[in-house]
Scaffold this active site. Structure first.
Site, short mmCIF file in Angstrom:
data_model
loop_
_atom_site.label_atom_id
_atom_site.label_comp_id
_atom_site.label_asym_id
_atom_site.label_seq_id
_atom_site.Cartn_x
_atom_site.Cartn_y
_atom_site.Cartn_z
N ASP A 305 -0.78 0.05 -3.51
CA ASP A 305 -1.34 0.82 -4.61
C ASP A 305 -1.31 2.32 -4.34
OD1 ASP A 305 -3.00 0.77 -7.17
OD2 ASP A 305 -4.28 1.94 -5.84
N GLU A 347 3.45 0.28 -6.37
CA GLU A 347 2.75 0.70 -7.58
C GLU A 347 3.04 2.19 -7.74
OE1 GLU A 347 -0.19 2.35 -10.19
OE2 GLU A 347 -0.39 2.62 -8.03
#
Length: 695
Positions: A305, A347
């Protein structure tokens, strides 16, 4: 024969023991500092394989570490530490996962196979606990799902936790969901069904409650260096000259004063999320340890992330900097050696020119970084195209995108847990005579239901008064027009109003299916957002959720309505039933279409009407696979039936000159067939065709 057991001597070493000793010595010579006793659980052939993986992937580990840390630390010490992490993880890897490693090494493209269909959900909003998620695998299996992405499951901070992305402990599961043992059991149950588990690993930052952050705030010099602290505003102000706000509404700025730490701390997202200092090699070693630990629990895909933000340099936007790619390359090498069954997904919601770099495609060379990345541009262009009923901007933007390297793939999607940021570039818009800023404004208005004639019923997210930019929240069904049509139907008082509302409702359902039919047939791994399979609407009481009242993204994160799912099963003609059946059919069609496997290329196309003019209302693409021929995708974005020039059929002919296509083309989705000599191809309103050779 002497009785060995009765004598105070050791038996002669067996051949296997001797091989293990020699293999361990070879590995110790390759990477000094590795303890041979760390490999006591490994057989000699496994040690041989580990050595081979070290030899194969060593450049991809050492070279980026050298670029990152050679001037910042003792490189030998860094390399020795990370090698120790790898060997310890490999030696502790469960037997079932070692077998999976061997299979995946033989078939490294497993994650890009045409049988792959993904599903993304918050565990609690999908089923409850991790144990209860395991109890709903039949539902996922019925959708053809082979890849389950559970959004943050690691223990978050108490209170506002940014949807779980403020992690307080990398080694514990959110106690509301279960334990690490429950995660391991879920992964095993999924593996028995040939499903892969993906979870989020937040690498840019931790919660300020994380043990590292607590130690740093208390003055521990080792952990103090894990974060970016500043005694005054001199450097933060200098950095801020080129930074943008991620959350301008409720978390403006990138730096927060911490009373407990007695300093300013870098906080790209919220004040409770402290950015890690990735220029510190100790941070790399610790995160690599976390990755291998999760891999050994059965996680097969790590969604990394916020990776674009990991490196900071004055005078830049502190996104997408070259050292970020070094970090990703080194992390991937760690997993390739310690747990080769595991892949990484970036991401990275970044401009298209930057996106493919996260898959290792750089000018003049390629290097292994992440195995998957989100095709954010396809998602944005799909929503833009159905709003305008015009494919020209999508064609311009998607044609300019660089293809992913053949050993990697896209994750394609219609909706996810996040808002939609309208990534429309000035160059793409100008190429079709559109003003980019005006078009972004239009899309924000359209999908907030503010534009006259709009079918969308979402909401603006994070309006920036300085730039005028906004993003969009809302469920796929609401943005497609289903929610608005249901409201019209409920308020209809005449037959005409009822008929109109029913027509609009049918259009909304068709749009939702159309969008997914494109993502399932584009090439890559399609990801289905939880609830979209039953056309879930916006959650209108999202503001009542504790700690979430300032984040309207929760409107498209409702709990999955299992009563509605059961009703969809029993009534296939209902709205949820139609969508559920269509998505199952799309997954089945993918399984029968090997050209959607990794290794192919997808190219946006323009198609023509019988008169020769470009048919702007049709989004078209060609999926060309070197082994499996061609697929032509056609999506009629409009509410009108269309006819296309029959020349489009020839695009679907196999590139293999020896193939016997019998001059017939079939639509995989409907089964309809045409001869190559047919002058036109019918395209009903709001439908998709996948055309290929009928061989």
């Amino acid at each position: 024969m002497p009785d060995v057991m009765s004598q105070n001597v050791s038996p002669a070493p067996t051949m296997a023991t001797e091989r293990r000793r020699r293999a361990a010595e070879a590995l110790s010579a390759l990477v000094p500092g590795i303890r041979r006793d760390a490999m006591t659980t490994m057989e000699s052939d496994e040690i041989d394989a580990l050595i081979a993986r070290f030899e194969t992937h060593w450049p991809d580990l050492f070279e980026p570490l050298e670029r990152l840390f050679a001037t910042r630390a003792d490189l030998t010490e860094v390399v020795t530490s990370i090698a120790g992490v790898i060997v310890e993880a490999a030696s502790e890897r469960p037997v079932a996962l070692r077998r999976l490693d061997r299979r995946r090494e033989i078939a490294p493209g497993w994650f890009a196979d045409n049988t792959m269909v993904g599903y993304a959900a918050y565990a609690d909003r999908f089923a409850g606990t991790l144990e209860e998620v395991a109890g709903q695998l039949d539902h996922l299996e019925s959708l053809g799902v082979t890849y389950l992405h559970l959004l943050p499951v690691l223990e978050p901070r108490p209170g506002d936790d940014d949807g779980g992305y403020a992690v307080a402990d990398y080694e514990r599961i959110d106690p509301r969901l279960g334990t690490m043992e429950d995660l391991e059991k879920l992964a095993g149950a999924m593996r028995d069904r040939h499903m892969s588990l993906c979870i989020d690993l937040v690498v840019n930052h931790t919660a300020r409650e994380h043990p590292w952050a607590r130690a740093a705030a208390a003055g521990d010099p080792h952990y103090r260096d894990f974060y970016l602290f500043f005694e005054d505003r001199t450097l933060p102000d200098l950095y801020s000259e080129t930074l943008v706000d991620v959350f301008p509404d409720n978390a403006p700025g990138n730096f927060t004063w911490s009373d407990e730490a007695g300093a300013w701390v870098w906080t790209t997202f919220h004040d409770f999320q402290w950015d890690l200092d990735h220029s510190n090699p100790d941070v790399f070693v610790e995160l690599a340890t976390v990755m291998t630990m999760l891999a050994n629990r059965g996680v097969e895909v790590l969604r990394l992330d916020a990776v674009p933000f990991m490196w900071k340099e004055i005078g830049t936007g502190c996104q997408n900097l070259p050292p970020v790619h070094d970090l990703l390359q080194a992390y991937r090498a760690v997993l390739a050696i310690a747990a080769p069954a595991v892949i990484t997904k970036a991401e990275a919601i970044v401009p298209p020119d930057e996106l493919v770099r996260y898959l290792g495609a750089h000018e003049g060379h390629r290097r292994p970084e992440c195995d998957m990345a989100y095709n954010n541009q396809l998602m944005v262009m799909l929503w833009s195209s159905v709003a305008t009923r015009d494919a020209r901007l999508a064609h311009a933007a998607l044609s300019r995108m660089s293809p992913p390297p053949p050993t990697t793939t896209w994750a394609t999607y219609v909706r996810c847990h996040d808002d939609i940021g309208w990534a429309v570039s000035d160059a793409d818009a100008a190429s079709v005579g559109v003003d980019a800023a005006a078009h972004r404004d239009f899309l924000n208005e359209f999908y907030a239901g503010e534009f006259r004639g709009s079918f969308g019923l979402g909401a603006r997210f994070q309006h920036n008064p300085v730039t005028g930019d906004s993003r969009t929240s809302g469920s796929a069904a609401a943005l497609c027009g289903i929610e608005q049509a249901l409201d019209l139907l409920a308020s209809a008082t005449t037959t005409r109003e009822t008929t109109t509302a029913q027509r609009f409702l049918d259009h909304g359902v068709r749009r939702l299916i159309l969008l997914h039919a494109v993502t399932y047939g584009w090439g890559g791994v399609p990801l289905l957002w939880s609830g979209d399979e039953i056309a879930s609407l916006n959650m209108h009481d999202w503001e009542k959720s504790p700690g979430r009242s300032d984040d309207n993204r929760w409107m498209h994160r409702p709990r999955l309505d299992w009563t509605a799912a059961a009703a969809a099963e029993s009534d296939p003609e209902s709205i949820p039933g139609r969508v559920l059946g269509s998505l199952r059919a799309l997954a089945a069609a993918r399984r029968e279409t090997p050209g959607l496997s990794g290794g192919g290329t997808t190219t946006a196309r323009l198609v023509h009407a019988p008169g020769g003019d470009v048919e702007t209302r049709v989004l078209a693409w060609v999926r060309d696979h070197p082994r499996h021929g061609c697929l032509v995708g056609l999506a009629n974005l409009s509410e009108f039936d269309l006819r296309l020039d029959g020349a489009v059929l020839h695009e679907a002919v196999s590139r293999d000159p020896g193939a016997d296509h019998a001059e017939r083309i079939v639509d995989i989705l409907s089964g309809h067939r045409w001869s190559l000599g047919r002058p036109t191809v019918e395209m009903p309103h709001l439908t998709v065709r996948w055309l290929t050779d009928d061989i």
